[in-house]
Enzyme design. Structure first.
Site, PDB file in Angstrom:
ATOM      1  CE  LYS A  25      -3.840  -0.511   1.757  1.00  0.00           C
ATOM      2  NZ  LYS A  25      -4.680  -1.103   2.759  1.00  0.00           N
ATOM      3  NE  ARG A  95      -6.616   3.514   3.889  1.00  0.00           N
ATOM      4  CZ  ARG A  95      -7.841   3.200   3.443  1.00  0.00           C
ATOM      5  NH1 ARG A  95      -8.187   1.950   3.295  1.00  0.00           N
ATOM      6  NH2 ARG A  95      -8.699   4.142   3.146  1.00  0.00           N
ATOM      7  N   GLY A 104      -8.156  -7.720   3.597  1.00  0.00           N
ATOM      8  CA  GLY A 104      -9.076  -7.770   4.732  1.00  0.00           C
ATOM      9  C   GLY A 104      -8.540  -8.481   5.958  1.00  0.00           C
ATOM     10  CG  MET A 106      -3.033  -7.629   8.868  1.00  0.00           C
ATOM     11  SD  MET A 106      -1.344  -7.203   8.509  1.00  0.00           S
ATOM     12  CE  MET A 106      -1.417  -6.663   6.840  1.00  0.00           C
ATOM     13  CG  HIS A 473     -13.931 -11.251   1.683  1.00  0.00           C
ATOM     14  ND1 HIS A 473     -14.277 -12.560   1.927  1.00  0.00           N
ATOM     15  CD2 HIS A 473     -12.665 -11.107   2.119  1.00  0.00           C
ATOM     16  CE1 HIS A 473     -13.275 -13.163   2.508  1.00  0.00           C
ATOM     17  NE2 HIS A 473     -12.275 -12.311   2.633  1.00  0.00           N
ATOM     18  CB  SER A 785      12.267 -42.561 -14.272  1.00  0.00           C
ATOM     19  OG  SER A 785      11.097 -41.820 -14.066  1.00  0.00           O
ATOM     20  CB  CYS A 853       7.762 -40.485 -13.623  1.00  0.00           C
ATOM     21  SG  CYS A 853       8.225 -41.935 -12.676  1.00  0.00           S
ATOM     22  CE1 TYR A 873      10.988 -38.294 -17.613  1.00  0.00           C
ATOM     23  CE2 TYR A 873      13.166 -38.554 -18.606  1.00  0.00           C
ATOM     24  CZ  TYR A 873      12.074 -39.098 -17.941  1.00  0.00           C
ATOM     25  OH  TYR A 873      12.062 -40.431 -17.594  1.00  0.00           O
TER      26      TYR A 873
HETATM   27  C1  PEP Z   1       6.526 -43.119  -7.759  1.00  0.00           C
HETATM   28  O1  PEP Z   1       6.719 -43.916  -6.845  1.00  0.00           O
HETATM   29  O2  PEP Z   1       6.841 -41.918  -7.684  1.00  0.00           O
HETATM   30  C2  PEP Z   1       5.907 -43.549  -9.002  1.00  0.00           C
HETATM   31  C3  PEP Z   1       5.812 -42.720 -10.020  1.00  0.00           C
HETATM   32  O3  PEP Z   1       5.373 -44.778  -9.028  1.00  0.00           O
HETATM   33  P1  PEP Z   1       3.962 -45.139  -8.364  1.00  0.00           P
HETATM   34  O4  PEP Z   1       3.297 -43.868  -8.003  1.00  0.00           O
HETATM   35  O5  PEP Z   1       3.238 -45.913  -9.386  1.00  0.00           O
HETATM   36  O6  PEP Z   1       4.398 -45.941  -7.197  1.00  0.00           O
END
Ligand code: PEP
Ligand code: MG
Length: 897
Positions: A25, A95, A104, A106, A473, A785, A853, A873
């Site tokens: 502010k 303020r 809203g 404080m 709000h 992975s 993954c 990745y």
């Molecule tokens: C994991 O363990 O992160 C994974 C991708 O395999 P899952 O979730 O199938 O165990």
């Protein structure tokens, strides 16, 4: 402290970070003042003073009083009035304002400087005693509540009683006579004195310091703390305190207050978008008690065009338009501007980056580039990756489509936050939270919402209010949370006591109780009785442009976790550059296959098992062929069976009988074998590579199915890049042995086919041990992975399936963790293991391909870690791909900075 603790708005602070020092502010007011925008003069006490004040038990740094006095004198000089001077009284607002907006949360006090004497001066000067006593009673109300701790409900009681005595309990505040207001002031003072044990201070200096202290203390009030936790705002930042000369929007019909967004915050369209309340203070607009009118005639409800500021005061409107344009150009982003018009003179009170929907964020970012205001890289940083989720939100058919099917809305309100939801109604936030915890889908129905309701809004799937506008709000918070919201449904009569919603439809009253189901269309501002089917959202054209820029800026590749050809096609359409995880056991679970899989698991001896594997093999091959076709040209990581055999055991008597029939065995024999395979802790038991090594025929079948499928589709001209992925490996010897089995099978497949195809073998990294021996594993793997779901589970020793019982307490109440480690990667522990694995793996094998993954592959903060850790990745579920692409781009840009 040697430097100044108090800064006037026109102070030149060089390249100091204004927001950190003066709060959002104070920084905005200072910047605006220096841009030449008309801002009522004032000064800001820094956030550093707040931190000091709270740390030192409420005492101020030396010299603060003198600094405040000097700054106040300067403001008095500019305005030509003085605090406490009955002949020319100055009134100020006091303020709070932290470096990020905490709407809203404080405290704020307005009209400070009024007392029994100055109010007379104000009445005389303005020629409007009604206005003066109204201002005074507002001060008593706010000051009594915020500084003296007298609950605001008490004022309502006193006011209600007075109205009754005036002969009309339902009369509006604005219809109270000056005499009645004068009486109200007396009664408020008496009530405050008896409740607080001391009178409201007549000394204006005492008022000022009381208010400053209350603002600083409000940094640590319960709702502010809760909000900070929710939003990840640091507790150590503190709030600034801004003292500013008051201007009055309630000085008659040429006065008023409004809010303007420089672009439409729902759609992003480049039109001034806002609301205005004539003869009202700014608080009245935000509080949602009166429903304001659109700023522009084009946006006004039919028949209300003449009530807009554009028509009422075209010159003032034009000035506001000019200020908005200047502010947007200066900040290079859509602004949310609060202004007040005092007897025909416009003042801007506040500007900040406007909160917006995901959809608006994308459109605004892309259009700002087209307008030459920002670069594509800056545009990428303007969109919060998580907000893209809203774009992929479900929606209801349009009101016209529904009408064509004979479905009429129950009531209409404002389209305050887009999206759609169906749920059982509840009337208070605690109830919403409690029911949501039980797994119920609830809609929060309120007259209006206030900051105390946030946890309920978060728990609910949608919010609907009876009063309030697009900037109320409920609307602002729902948009921020990405919840759908319909605000200002005039036909709603919400009865909290009876927990009832009454709706007048066509002269007839319909009543809904807690648990009754409604559907909300936040994009069109409609409420429907009962449950309605939702349809998937369409993406917007600007998203493609933003994604193109994101793809140009990011280093991390983005893959998808998907097990089906349809999922693979969706993933490609969302920009997947491969499959990062195909969980092949999901293919085993199709109804018609499950029995064959069960028979394979429970067959007596290798011969029986092989027979059933032969039944399953062609199905698997067919699945893989379809996936390879869908991923033509892109890599696909196919994980060999991960699940414990335990998961496939038949449970009910019927299931056992059925398997026994298929196997030609007795039910007792099958049950006995199933019992023998039962595991106490299957996730840490006979699963994944352990099954692969002890029952190699299963993995052999899968390797064969993958490579035969690859050869077959390659023959069709499809480009395939199979990556065979071995899960839950902890020992280099496991991987070495498994790789030998897989390679031998591959050679048999190639010999049978008379041709070969390139493929890779890699491992998932899901165990701390795997991280520690990654240098050994890399001898047998072309890629790693990181299965961060299991890696989090095994690092913490917290079961993925049972974490829900206590983790929320750990995160929200005990603050032992800043986030759920299954949603946001725990950098300190799991991240440290990943770094060890990256170094070990790449030390052995240069160019080792590395990805994530687990669920973290779609979480922006975790993606930032992946960028910093140098992974290749991330892989996530298909709908999260746009989020991952944007987050990866932002992570890369951050690293470049
Ligand atoms: C994991 O363990 O992160 C994974 C991708 O395999 P899952 O979730 O199938 O165990
Ligand atoms: Mg796993």
């Amino acid at each position: 402290m040697s430097h100044a603790n108090v800064h006037l708005f026109d102070a030149d602070l060089g390249d100091t970070n204004l927001k950190h020092l003066l709060g959002g502010k104070g920084a905005g007011l200072t910047t605006m003042t220096r841009l030449g925008i008309p801002v009522p003069p004032g000064f800001t006490i820094t956030t550093e003073v707040c931190v000091d004040f709270l740390a030192n038990g409420g005492s101020y740094p030396d010299g603060l009083e003198a600094e405040v006095a000097a700054s106040l004198a300067s403001v008095e000089g500019q305005v030509g009035r003085r605090l406490g001077d009955a002949s020319a009284p100055l009134m100020v607002s006091v303020r709070s304002g932290a470096r990020v907006s905490m709407p809203g949360m404080m405290d704020t006090i307005l009209n400070l400087g009024l007392n029994d004497e100055t109010v007379k001066g104000l009445a005389q000067q303005s020629g409007d005693p009604r206005f003066a006593y109204d201002a005074y009673r507002r001060l008593l109300q706010m000051y009594g509540d915020v500084v003296m701790g007298v609950d605001h409900a008490r004022y309502e009681e006193v006011l209600g009683q007075l109205k009754k005595e005036q002969g009309d309990a339902r009369m509006l505040d604005k219809d109270l006579s000056p005499e009645a207001l004068q009486e109200l002031v007396k009664r408020y003072q008496a009530m405050i004195e008896s409740e607080a044990g001391k009178p409201f201070p007549q000394d204006v200096q005492e008022q000022l310091w009381g208010a400053i202290g209350a603002v600083f203390r409000s940094w640590d009030n319960e709702r502010a703390i809760r909000y900070r936790k929710m939003q990840g705002i640091a507790h150590r930042w503190g709030t600034a305190c801004t003292v500013q000369a008051m201007v009055f929007g309630n000085m008659g019909e040429t006065s008023g207050s409004g809010v303007a967004f420089t672009r439409n915050p729902s759609t992003g369209e480049k039109i001034l978008y806002g609301e205005y309340l004539a003869n009202a203070q700014g608080e009245d607009v935000v509080a949602g008690i009166r429903t304001p009118v659109a700023l522009t005639a084009a946006a006004a409800a039919p028949g209300h065009e003449d009530r807009t500021l554009e028509r009422r005061q075209p010159d003032v409107f034009a000035e506001i338009v000019g200020h908005c344009a200047a502010l947007e150009a200066h900040f290079g982003d859509m602004q949310d501007v609060e202004f007040t018009v005092e007897q025909g003179k416009a003042y801007v009170l506040q500007t900040r980056t406007g909160k917006r929907t995901g959809r608006a964020a994308v459109r605004i970012a892309v259009e700002l580039v087209a307008e030459g205001v920002v670069t594509p890289e800056q545009a990428l940083t303007r969109v919060e990756p998580g907000s893209l989720e809203q774009l992929l939100h479900a929606r209801l058919p349009t009101p016209d489509e529904l009408l064509a099917k004979g479905v009429k809305p129950l009531a209409s309100g404002l389209p305050a936050s887009p999206g759609a939801a169906t749920g059982a109604i509840v009337f208070d936030a605690d109830e919403a939270e409690a029911q949501a915890k039980e797994g119920k889908t609830v809609l929060l129905v309120r007259r209006e919402t206030s900051p105390e309701d946030i946890h309920g809004m978060k728990a609910a799937v949608g919010v609907v209010t009876a009063t309030g506008g697009m900037t109320s709000h409920a609307a602002v918070v729902a948009r921020g949370l990405g919840k759908c919201c319909v605000a200002g449904v005039g036909a709603f009569d919400v009865d909290y006591r009876k927990r009832q919603l009454r709706v007048v439809v066509g002269g007839e009253t319909r009543t809904f109780g807690e648990g009754d189901v409604l559907s909300l269309d936040g994009s069109h501002g409609k409420v429907y009785a009962g449950a309605l089917d939702v349809v998937a959202a369409a993406t917007i054209p600007e998203l493609d442009q933003l994604m193109t820029w994101a793809d140009e800026s990011r280093r991390l590749k983005v893959r998808a976790n998907t097990d089906t050809p349809a999922g693979a096609r969706t993933a490609r359409s969302y920009g997947a550059e491969g499959i990062g995880l195909c969980r092949t056991e999901h293919m085993f679970f199709a109804d018609e296959r499950l029995e064959a899989v069960r028979c394979m698991v429970l067959a007596d001896g290798e011969e029986g098992r092989n027979h059933w594997l032969d039944v399953i093999a062609p199905m698997q091959r067919g699945d893989f062929e379809a996936i390879f076709r869908a991923m033509d040209g892109l890599p696909a990581a196919l994980r060999l069976l991960d699940w414990p055999l335990h998961e496939f055991l038949p449970k009910t008597a019927d299931e056992i009988a059925s398997v026994a029939r298929a196997l030609g065995d007795s039910a007792d024999a099958v049950r006995a074998r199933a019992e023998a395979m039962h595991e106490v802790n299957p996730m840490l038991g006979h699963r994944a590579v352990r099954v692969g090594l002890t029952f190699p025929a299963i993995y052999r079948m899968q390797v064969r199915a993958i490579l035969e499928a690859a050869l077959a589709v390659a023959g069709e001209g499809v480009t395939v890049h199979p990556e065979i992925m071995i899960p839950v490996v902890g020992l280099a010897k496991e991987l070495e042995a498994m790789r030998a089995i897989a390679e031998a099978e591959a050679e048999r497949v190639f010999a049978d086919a008379g041709t070969r195809i390139a493929y890779q073998i890699g491992t998932m990294i899901e165990l701390p041990r795997a991280c520690l021996v990654a240098h050994q594993l890399a001898q047998h793997a072309e890629f790693f992975s990181f299965g961060t779901n299991d890696l989090t589970q095994t690092t913490f020793g917290i079961s993925r399936d049972d974490a829900g019982r206590f983790l929320p307490t750990y995160v929200d109440d005990l603050e032992l963790l800043s986030a759920d480690p299954f949603a946001r990667l725990d950098e300190e522990g799991v991240g440290a293991l990943i770094r060890i694995a990256v170094e070990g793996g790449r030390g052995t094998r240069e160019g080792l391909k590395l990805g994530v993954c687990g669920e973290h592959g779609g979480d922006p903060a975790s993606i930032d870690f992946c960028e910093r850790a140098g992974l290749d990745y991330v892989s996530c579920s298909p709908p999260r791909l746009p989020i991952a692409r944007l987050a990866a781009a932002q992570a890369a840009l951050r690293r470049r900075d």
